[in-house]
Design an enzyme around this catalytic site. Structure first.
Site, PDB file in Angstrom:
ATOM      1  N   GLU A  60      32.481  57.716  59.883  1.00 21.80           N
ATOM      2  CA  GLU A  60      31.965  58.902  60.581  1.00 21.80           C
ATOM      3  C   GLU A  60      30.876  58.587  61.597  1.00 21.80           C
ATOM      4  OE1 GLU A  60      32.566  58.704  57.343  1.00 21.80           O
ATOM      5  OE2 GLU A  60      34.176  60.157  57.064  1.00 21.80           O
ATOM      6  N   HIS A 129      31.918  68.128  47.997  1.00 20.82           N
ATOM      7  CA  HIS A 129      32.958  68.540  48.943  1.00 20.82           C
ATOM      8  C   HIS A 129      32.940  70.036  49.248  1.00 20.82           C
ATOM      9  CE1 HIS A 129      34.575  64.575  48.700  1.00 20.82           C
ATOM     10  NE2 HIS A 129      35.658  64.868  49.361  1.00 20.82           N
TER      11      HIS A 129
END
Lengths: 327, 322
Positions: A60, A129
């Protein structure tokens, strides 16, 4: 007008913008061959080729950093962070470079970059998440933060993001991907940043939401009307930066009550910012303290009933509104 | 092929420009005339000069917190640089960026970066844009031995190799990550070895030898321009001054003998010796170059100190681009 799901509206926006501007390319994990974790980019690799639709490693920080460098090199990248949860790994690039380079360089460097991320809880994916970080990104000057709640807004705002010379954090609530709605097919259809949407007019209370929480707000307004004869006005902020506070203040001055609904934590959250601004600008119009309905102050659990208790529901909103009408 | 007299003189001039700029910046910092933290490049000049000599219009450089040398090497303007260090309105960034964030987009210098490891992903993105736009331009990514332990470096190197992008990773291995010696921050000796993990060559070069750096960088950059992908060029060098400023903060983390030994291989002295042997530049010639640059430094400092501070209105400008 066509009826489509939000994920399809987002894909239409990407497609139209890529056809319009060759400087736009897409980069992210599984966005090409696989078509995107939420199928937003499905078919775009086939249509535009590897040069413009790049699968990446799971990295990322580099994905965002490459987007920044490519923007500095004259392109207008869209990078996808599969979910907002993984954006913590890219925070340095987002906060220290994308948000600040323009100011630090005295306007020499601008970073026209769109960073898309899926957000929100409610899918039993547990604490790592299930984040809602719209407010976190809104904290940083230099970023624009966009969080649509409908398919039409998703398309118009995403297209608008590619007309911006700044980095736009574009946050899509996972619960909204499957939502259907009417979407204009005019390729020039844009939704301007910093213009909140009065989704539903009302006279007794203003309910403010953004992203996923707009839908709790709407359902709560319907319940209030049916069961309590309370008329609620619902405002969808659409973008947190820039923030259309004028629309909120106008509404509060009419209804004299405000409830803020968000999926994120209340403590130190964006709702607190809204409440403070309402207090600063409409104190004398308020008949009750501003109420906040938000996630419980815990990491989101995996178990369905615990997760349900943690996240704000329309019943929580109704309860908060009723609390304001008690003597 | 031996380097031309012109190239050697150019290298010497670039290095001396860096040295004299940095020595003056160090003096001003120690005298309390320049605020903030200065990370000075003295000792490492051969690296920036040897790489920058191959760069031209449209090429880019990403830099580090120790970034003055990179900007000077690509032609940075002393006046705007000193003005930035003094925080003045005439500085490169109107005094908003300071030493650690100095940038010159016209020269392709995409900015010093205050975060160790912040630069490599940006360099890869710039290289990506060069390839995407089908130019022959390359990007030089400067970073240190310390940054080679950051995840962002590894992520960036992996993607640069994967996409065969036109850039060179230039590792300035000065033996220390801040105050921690290399053998206490990584188990390897040669950072160039890390390139093997990303599918491109890694080369070790004597970073005190400007000619060696120039030749190795030339090959790596030519390779990048041919579309054959990145190279990691590790330059073994040394920081003559401290991590921050000139002299240490009283903590002994390296011996005077060690510093002295490295100073005997001062890259500028080494090059001047070679220039003299080749009959390209004698002592008097070198002194003349030095004096001309010193005059430029003096003039730039005077300009900077006489410049106004930015108007308070500048504070809120350029938060967003319109």
């Amino acid at each position: 007008m066509a009826i489509m799901r939000m994920r399809d509206a987002l894909r239409e926006a990407l497609r139209e913008e890529m056809l319009r501007d060759e400087r736009i390319f897409l980069m992210g994990e599984d966005i090409g061959l696989y078509g995107g974790s939420y199928a937003v980019t499905k078919g775009l690799l086939e249509e535009f080729g590897e040069e413009r639709v790049r699968d990446t490693p799971i990295a990322e920080s580099a994905i965002v950093g490459i987007g920044i460098g490519a923007a500095m090199g004259g392109l207008h990248p869209m990078v996808e962070i599969m979910t907002i949860n993984f954006s913590f790994l890219a925070l340095d690039q987002i906060v220290n470079n994308a948000a600040k380079l323009l100011h630090m360089s005295n306007g020499q460097i601008n970073v026209p970059l769109v960073i898309r991320m899926a957000s929100g809880g409610g899918s039993q994916l547990a604490a790592t998440h299930s984040h809602s970080l719209e407010g976190l990104y809104a904290h940083f000057p230099g970023l624009k933060v966009v969080c649509p709640s409908t398919p039409a807004d998703a398309k118009g705002l995403l297209k608008r993001a590619f007309r911006d010379q700044n980095t736009v954090i574009f946050i899509e609530h996972t619960a909204n991907y499957g939502l259907r709605g009417e979407v204009p097919d005019d390729p020039d259809f844009l939704v301007e940043f910093g213009v909140a949407n009065v989704v539903r007019e009302g006279t007794d209370v203003t309910i403010v939401g953004y992203s996923g929480s707009v839908h709790q707000a709407i359902r709560a307004a319907e319940l209030l009307e049916q069961q309590e004869e309370i008329s609620a006005e619902v405002i969808d902020l659409r973008t947190l930066r820039p923030l259309d506070m004028d629309t909120v203040i106008r509404s509060v001055k009419k209804t004299n009550r405000a409830v803020i609904v968000e999926d994120a934590w209340k403590f130190g959250g964006f709702g607190g910012e809204l409440a403070a601004q309402i207090m600063e600008r409409a104190f004398d119009w308020l008949d009750a303290p501003v109420a906040r309905v938000a996630c419980k102050d815990v990491p989101l659990p995996y178990n369905r009933n615990l997760e349900f208790h943690a996240l704000p529901s329309e019943e929580d909103v109704v309860e908060a509104v009723l609390g304001m009408f008690k003597e | 092929m031996p380097l031309s007299a012109e190239t050697l003189r150019d290298l010497h001039r670039r290095m001396l420009r860096i040295r004299l700029f940095e020595e003056e910046a160090g003096r001003l910092s120690e005298a309390g005339r320049i605020p903030g933290a200065l990370h000075l490049y003295v000792g490492e000049e051969a690296v920036a000069a040897g790489v920058a000599a191959h760069l031209g219009p449209g090429d880019q450089v990403t830099s580090t917190h120790r970034g003055h040398g990179h900007l000077v090497a690509v032609g940075g303007d002393f006046r705007q640089m000193f003005a930035e260090l003094f925080g003045r309105a005439t500085g490169y960034c109107r005094g908003k960026g300071g030493s650690m964030h100095i940038a010159d987009m016209d020269l392709g210098m995409l900015g010093a970066n205050g975060i160790v490891g912040g630069g490599p992903p940006i360099a890869v993105g710039a290289a990506f844009s060069n390839k995407y736009r089908k130019t022959q331009n390359v990007t030089a990514c400067f970073f240190g031995d310390g940054a080679s332990n950051e995840g962002s470096f590894h992520e960036a190197a992996n993607m640069a190799g994967l996409y065969r992008l036109p850039l060179i990773f230039v590792c300035e291995n000065n033996g220390f990550g801040e105050f921690t010696r290399q053998d206490r921050h990584q188990a390897i000796r040669d950072i160039a070895d890390r390139a093997a993990g990303y599918g491109f060559p890694g080369i070790v070069v004597d970073g005190m030898d400007a000619v060696a750096v120039y030749e190795a960088a030339g090959e790596a950059i030519a390779r990048a321009r041919r579309g054959e992908g990145p190279t990691l060029l590790e330059c073994k060098t040394y920081r003559f001054f401290d991590h921050v400023g000139v002299r240490g903060m009283g903590v002994v983390y390296r011996s005077d003998d060690e510093v002295r030994a490295w100073r005997e291989r001062d890259p500028i002295t080494l090059l001047e010796r070679r220039l003299a042997e080749l009959g390209i530049l004698d002592e008097a010639g070198a002194a003349a170059v030095r004096e001309a640059i010193q005059a430029e430094v003096r003039e730039a400092v005077a300009f900077a100190e006489a410049s106004p501070f930015p108007d308070p209105a500048a504070l809120t400008e350029d938060v967003y681009a319109s």
